[in-house]
Structures are given as structure tokens and as C-alpha cells.
Scaffold this motif. Structure first.
Motif, short mmCIF file in Angstrom:
data_model
loop_
_atom_site.label_atom_id
_atom_site.label_comp_id
_atom_site.label_asym_id
_atom_site.label_seq_id
_atom_site.Cartn_x
_atom_site.Cartn_y
_atom_site.Cartn_z
N SER A 62 -4.11 -1.19 -5.16
CA SER A 62 -5.01 -0.19 -5.28
C SER A 62 -6.22 -0.30 -4.09
CB SER A 62 -6.31 -0.07 -6.33
OG SER A 62 -4.85 -0.01 -7.67
N LYS A 63 -5.82 -1.21 -3.17
CA LYS A 63 -6.35 -1.58 -1.52
C LYS A 63 -6.89 -0.51 -0.53
CE LYS A 63 -5.41 -6.01 -1.77
NZ LYS A 63 -4.63 -7.34 -0.88
N ILE A 64 -5.36 0.53 -1.35
CA ILE A 64 -5.53 1.27 -0.22
C ILE A 64 -4.71 3.07 -0.92
CG2 ILE A 64 -5.43 0.90 2.09
CD1 ILE A 64 -2.57 1.66 2.12
N GLY A 66 2.20 -2.38 -0.51
CA GLY A 66 1.84 -3.31 -1.48
C GLY A 66 0.47 -2.95 -2.22
N ASP A 67 -0.11 -2.62 -0.32
CA ASP A 67 -2.18 -2.67 -0.78
C ASP A 67 -2.03 -1.48 -1.63
OD1 ASP A 67 -1.86 -4.56 0.63
OD2 ASP A 67 -3.19 -3.70 2.39
N VAL A 68 -1.81 -0.53 -0.86
CA VAL A 68 -0.99 1.22 -2.37
C VAL A 68 -0.93 0.48 -3.93
CG1 VAL A 68 -0.52 3.64 -2.95
CG2 VAL A 68 -0.06 2.84 -0.69
N ILE A 96 -3.30 7.21 4.09
CA ILE A 96 -2.49 6.20 5.17
C ILE A 96 -2.05 7.69 6.69
CG2 ILE A 96 0.55 6.13 5.89
CD1 ILE A 96 0.30 5.62 2.75
N SER A 97 -2.34 7.11 7.96
CA SER A 97 -2.82 8.18 8.82
C SER A 97 -1.30 7.13 9.44
CB SER A 97 -3.44 8.72 8.58
OG SER A 97 -4.54 7.08 9.42
N GLU A 98 -2.06 7.99 10.97
CA GLU A 98 -1.02 7.13 11.90
C GLU A 98 -1.66 6.31 13.19
OE1 GLU A 98 -0.12 9.56 15.26
OE2 GLU A 98 1.07 11.24 14.59
#
Length: 258
Positions: free
Chosen positions: A171-173, A166-168, A178-180
Motif C-alpha cells: 500500500s505504498k503506491i 511489492g509497493d502496491v 503507475i505511469s511511465e
């Protein structure tokens, strides 16, 4: 009489074998209902005796220097139990959470209370009780008691994945973010302090993980100790045996690395 004399000596003997103390122990408290049935008593009695044993276990953790304890208190699957049992459990949880705020041990040891799980699944009064306990201990950082309440390992990963997507989308992230570390933030929230699990203990003679902390435990190859006693019968001796398993594994890994 003989047992009361021998057991402290045995505890001392095992403690001497525990050269490595885990930072984070996660416990699946199994067997309250079977304990009550064996005694010919009500299920609610079994849960209350189990809750009393939990308080003892927390005292042992302080004595041994274990900074993080995560207790599998109520799973998402537990909602399938009878309405009366769920209601009794929620009443018990509210009582214990209310007592935490005034418990001198919590403030003496500096214990921070945290919940992991799906808060939206809890009734409002229980959710409020959780939040009051969290707020009353938010300034402590010596020890951490994590309550896995309305918790399911698959559910937490599923919800975190949905929130990241949802945040992708919004456009929030970016996908490159995306990482651990980012996933762990979405799993538990930025305000939750919870490190990888060193040791999982399960009581009640059940040899399965039951969807418990797959990211923090399975993903970090934590040691696992299954034992026979029902949770209300769990002893300090049993905890020390579990820690010995962790310590032996830790020592073996150090030898391999050397």
C-alpha cells in the motif's frame, strides 16, 4: 603520414554535416578481446587499451557538447566469462574509478558519475569504489557519465516490476499511480539523472543491441550506428560518422513533421 594529414580535414568535413548534436549517446564497447587476439596479446591487455580509448572518447564528448554518455561496461551475461577475466576487469574498473576522483578533467568539466545496473551482483570493494566516485561528483550537473555495470535490460525491467508490485502490495503506491515516469524512477532510482537515448553506437562489427537500455533506447526509437573498428581502434572520425547518422535522421523527422 598522409592519413594524419587527411583525417583532420575529413573530421572537419563531417562535423560541418552534423547540424544536430545528440544529448545522450549510449555506447556498446565491443571488440577488446578480439583486438588483443589479433595482436597476439592477452585479453587483459585488450581491456586496458579499451579503457584508455574510453578516456579519449569522453574528451571528444566534451568537445562536441554531448551532455550524457552511457557506456555498456559490463553486462549480466559477462559474469559467464572466466573467473580470471572477470577478476581482471573488476581490478581495472576499481583503478579507473579511483583515478576519476582525482582527475582534473572531471572537476573542470563538472562531470557527474552514475552507475546503472544491479549493485548487489558486484563484489563489495567494487561497489564501494563506485559509490566513492558517485559521491565525489554528486554535486556536478554539466555532464553525466553513466556506467552500465552488472547491467541487463531485461533484468532492470524485471526488478523494477517486482519492486512496483511489492509497493502496491504494501500500500505504498496505488495501481493508478503507475505511469511511465514512475516506472523510470523504479528502473534507475530517484537520484539518477538519465534522459532518453538519442543515439546508440556499437563497435566491433556486431549488429545487435545486446539487451542494452530497452526502455530508454528502443522505447524512444533512438538512432543506431554499427561500425567495424574494435573498441580500442575507435576514432573520433567514427564518432562523428555516428553523430552524422543521428543528425540526418533528426533532419528527416523535422521535414516529415513540417
Amino acid at each position: 603520414m598522409i592519413r594524419s594529414l587527411i583525417e583532420p580535414l575529413y573530421e572537419y568535413f563531417i562535423t560541418r554535416q552534423c547540424q544536430h548534436i545528440p544529448t545522450h549517446i549510449a555506447i556498446i564497447q565491443d571488440g577488446n578481446r578480439r583486438f588483443a587476439k589479433k595482436k597476439g596479446l592477452t585479453t587483459s591487455y585488450g581491456h586496458r587499451v579499451g579503457a584508455d580509448r574510453t578516456e579519449e572518447v569522453l574528451d571528444w564528448a566534451q568537445q562536441l557538447g554531448i551532455r550524457y554518455i552511457t557506456l555498456y561496461i559490463f553486462s549480466t551475461e559477462n559474469f559467464n566469462r572466466t573467473d580470471s577475466e572477470v577478476s581482471d576487469l573488476f581490478t581495472l574498473f576499481k583503478e579507473k574509478l579511483a583515478s576519476i576522483i582525482d582527475d582534473e578533467r572531471v572537476h573542470r568539466y563538472g562531470i557527474r558519475i552514475q552507475m546503472i545496473g544491479d549493485r548487489e551482483l558486484l563484489p563489495e570493494d567494487l561497489r564501494d569504489a563506485v559509490e566513492r566516485a558517485e559521491a565525489a561528483t554528486a554535486h556536478y550537473d554539466n555532464f553525466y557519465l553513466n556506467m552500465a555495470l552488472a547491467y541487463g535490460g531485461r533484468n532492470e525491467i524485471l526488478q523494477a516490476t517486482k519492486n512496483i508490485l511489492g509497493d502496491v502490495r504494501d500500500s505504498k503506491i496505488k495501481t493508478s499511480d503507475i505511469s511511465e515516469d514512475l516506472l523510470e524512477e523504479y528502473l534507475y532510482g530517484k537520484n539518477i539523472t538519465i534522459p532518453p537515448v538519442d543515439l546508440i553506437v556499437r563497435t566491433g562489427n556486431e549488429c545487435r543491441m545486446s539487451n542494452f537500455l530497452p526502455w530508454l533506447a528502443n522505447g524512444h526509437e533512438s538512432a543506431v550506428y554499427f561500425c567495424a573498428p574494435y573498441w580500442p581502434m575507435f576514432r573520433k572520425l567514427d564518432m562523428l560518422r555516428a553523430i552524422r547518422v543521428y543528425s540526418q535522421r533528426k533532419a528527416m523527422l523535422k521535414q516529415v513533421e513540417a
